[in-house]
Design an enzyme around this catalytic site. Structure first.
Site, mmCIF file in Angstrom:
data_model
loop_
_atom_site.group_PDB
_atom_site.id
_atom_site.type_symbol
_atom_site.label_atom_id
_atom_site.label_comp_id
_atom_site.label_asym_id
_atom_site.label_seq_id
_atom_site.Cartn_x
_atom_site.Cartn_y
_atom_site.Cartn_z
ATOM 1 N N LYS A 53 0.935 -1.386 0.196
ATOM 2 C CA LYS A 53 0.457 0.540 0.018
ATOM 3 C C LYS A 53 0.589 1.018 0.364
ATOM 4 O O LYS A 53 0.598 2.187 -0.796
ATOM 5 C CB LYS A 53 -0.061 -0.640 1.241
ATOM 6 C CG LYS A 53 -2.328 -0.841 0.802
ATOM 7 C CD LYS A 53 -2.732 -1.618 2.707
ATOM 8 C CE LYS A 53 -3.916 -2.570 2.424
ATOM 9 N NZ LYS A 53 -4.231 -3.056 3.708
ATOM 10 N N GLN A 97 -5.142 -1.985 9.069
ATOM 11 C CA GLN A 97 -5.120 -3.181 8.722
ATOM 12 C C GLN A 97 -6.100 -4.204 9.898
ATOM 13 O O GLN A 97 -5.738 -4.823 10.384
ATOM 14 C CB GLN A 97 -4.030 -3.971 8.764
ATOM 15 C CG GLN A 97 -3.318 -4.964 7.744
ATOM 16 C CD GLN A 97 -3.630 -5.390 6.073
ATOM 17 O OE1 GLN A 97 -3.974 -4.247 5.838
ATOM 18 N NE2 GLN A 97 -4.117 -6.215 5.769
ATOM 19 N N ASP A 120 -11.875 1.915 3.274
ATOM 20 C CA ASP A 120 -12.048 0.949 2.662
ATOM 21 C C ASP A 120 -12.847 0.544 2.770
ATOM 22 O O ASP A 120 -13.655 -0.656 2.254
ATOM 23 C CB ASP A 120 -11.434 -0.145 4.147
ATOM 24 C CG ASP A 120 -10.199 -0.952 4.386
ATOM 25 O OD1 ASP A 120 -9.961 -1.505 3.722
ATOM 26 O OD2 ASP A 120 -9.779 -0.540 5.280
#
Ligand code: GUN
Length: 283
Positions: A53, A97, A120
């Site tokens: 990322k 995460q 997300d």
């Protein structure tokens, strides 16, 4: 022999599009899109995703921050960090995460991310907007799957789409997106009575169950389009949830693992982060 759907190449094209749009956005507004990624603990898979990322952010011209917290970080400390990032002007996307260590309530953390920074697409507001077809952040892996199908020339309308897996991250949202694209959608899971009978009816088969090579050739029909979301480590190598060598002989198109869905997730995250920065300017 199936056509191999090259997720790596399609994702690279999308990252280039995001880089071009970002350059234009920066020139027009003077604003650099910013993404904060938070990782708790040292799970090797998560660390790999997070470093990918960061690389992608640099490539498309974003500002990025990585917050690495120790595995014994308290829920309270993580909530405090998320709230700080919610209020940080430089940051347009906040990503924590998953999975988190078991002493931290994942739902509580996701609920705390500001819906305007939820790149997300996991916040209940984002999921609600998705379900009723309103604009908002779409979860990256499911969105990446739809874009893979579109850019491979697969027409979704009227097709029997069968999704194996019902997670909040992939199975449920990809089912909603396929429905929006006018597929007839079946969702299968661990309690489905006759999985093979369902998967054999698929024109488009999406598999996200986390069981290496579980879908075999006798479970699919000739000409099926297969999207394999599995990323399982088997004997030091990556294996999907689909037995690629067998199923490839019957499918008309199939994603490889690695190089199929995985790179799309990060490309869609870049798109969502730029979109977040653009929306903030329009407000
Ligand atoms: N873990 C596995 N996939 C994802 C993802 O798309 N986002 C986050 N935050 N964690 C993940």
């Amino acid at each position: 022999m199936a056509k191999i759907i090259d997720g790596k190449a399609i994702a690279a094209t999308i990252r280039q599009e995001v880089a071009d749009d970002t350059a234009r956005f920066k020139a027009e507004t003077g604003i650099t899109p910013g993404l904060a990624v938070v990782i708790v603990g040292e799970d090797p898979g998560s660390q790999l995703y997070v470093s990918n990322k960061e690389k992608a952010c640099a490539e498309v011209g974003f500002y990025s921050e990585k917050h690495e917290l120790s595995v014994d970080t308290t829920e309270e400390d993580l909530l405090t960090l998320v709230e700080k990032l919610n209020g940080d002007e430089k940051i347009h996307g906040v990503l924590v995460q998953l999975p988190l260590p078991s002493h931290i309530d994942e739902d509580k953390i996701i609920d705390t991310i500001h819906p305007m920074k939820d790149v997300d697409g996991f916040h209940p507001v984002s999921i609600g907007n998705l379900l009723i077809g309103k604009p908002g952040f779409v979860p990256c892996t499911p969105h990446g799957i739809i874009v893979l199908l579109e850019r491979s020339g697969v027409d979704i309308t009227g097709k029997n789409a069968v999704v194996v897996g019902r997670s909040n991250i992939v199975g449920k949202p990809v089912s909603v997106l396929l429905l929006q694209e006018n597929a007839t959608v079946t969702i299968c899971h661990s309690r489905t009575a006759d999985l093979a009978a369902e998967t054999r009816r698929a024109d488009i088969l999406v598999v996200a169950i986390g069981k290496p090579r579980m879908i075999k050739a006798d479970m699919v029909s000739d000409g099926v389009v297969v999207i394999d979301v599995g990323t399982n480590r088997v004997d030091g190598k990556w294996a999907g949830d689909v037995d690629f060598d067998e199923v490839e002989k019957k499918a008309s198109a199939i994603t490889p693992v690695p190089g199929g869905v995985g790179p799309m997730t990060i490309a869609m995250l870049m798109q969502n982060t730029l979109k977040s920065a653009q929306m903030k300017v329009k407000k």
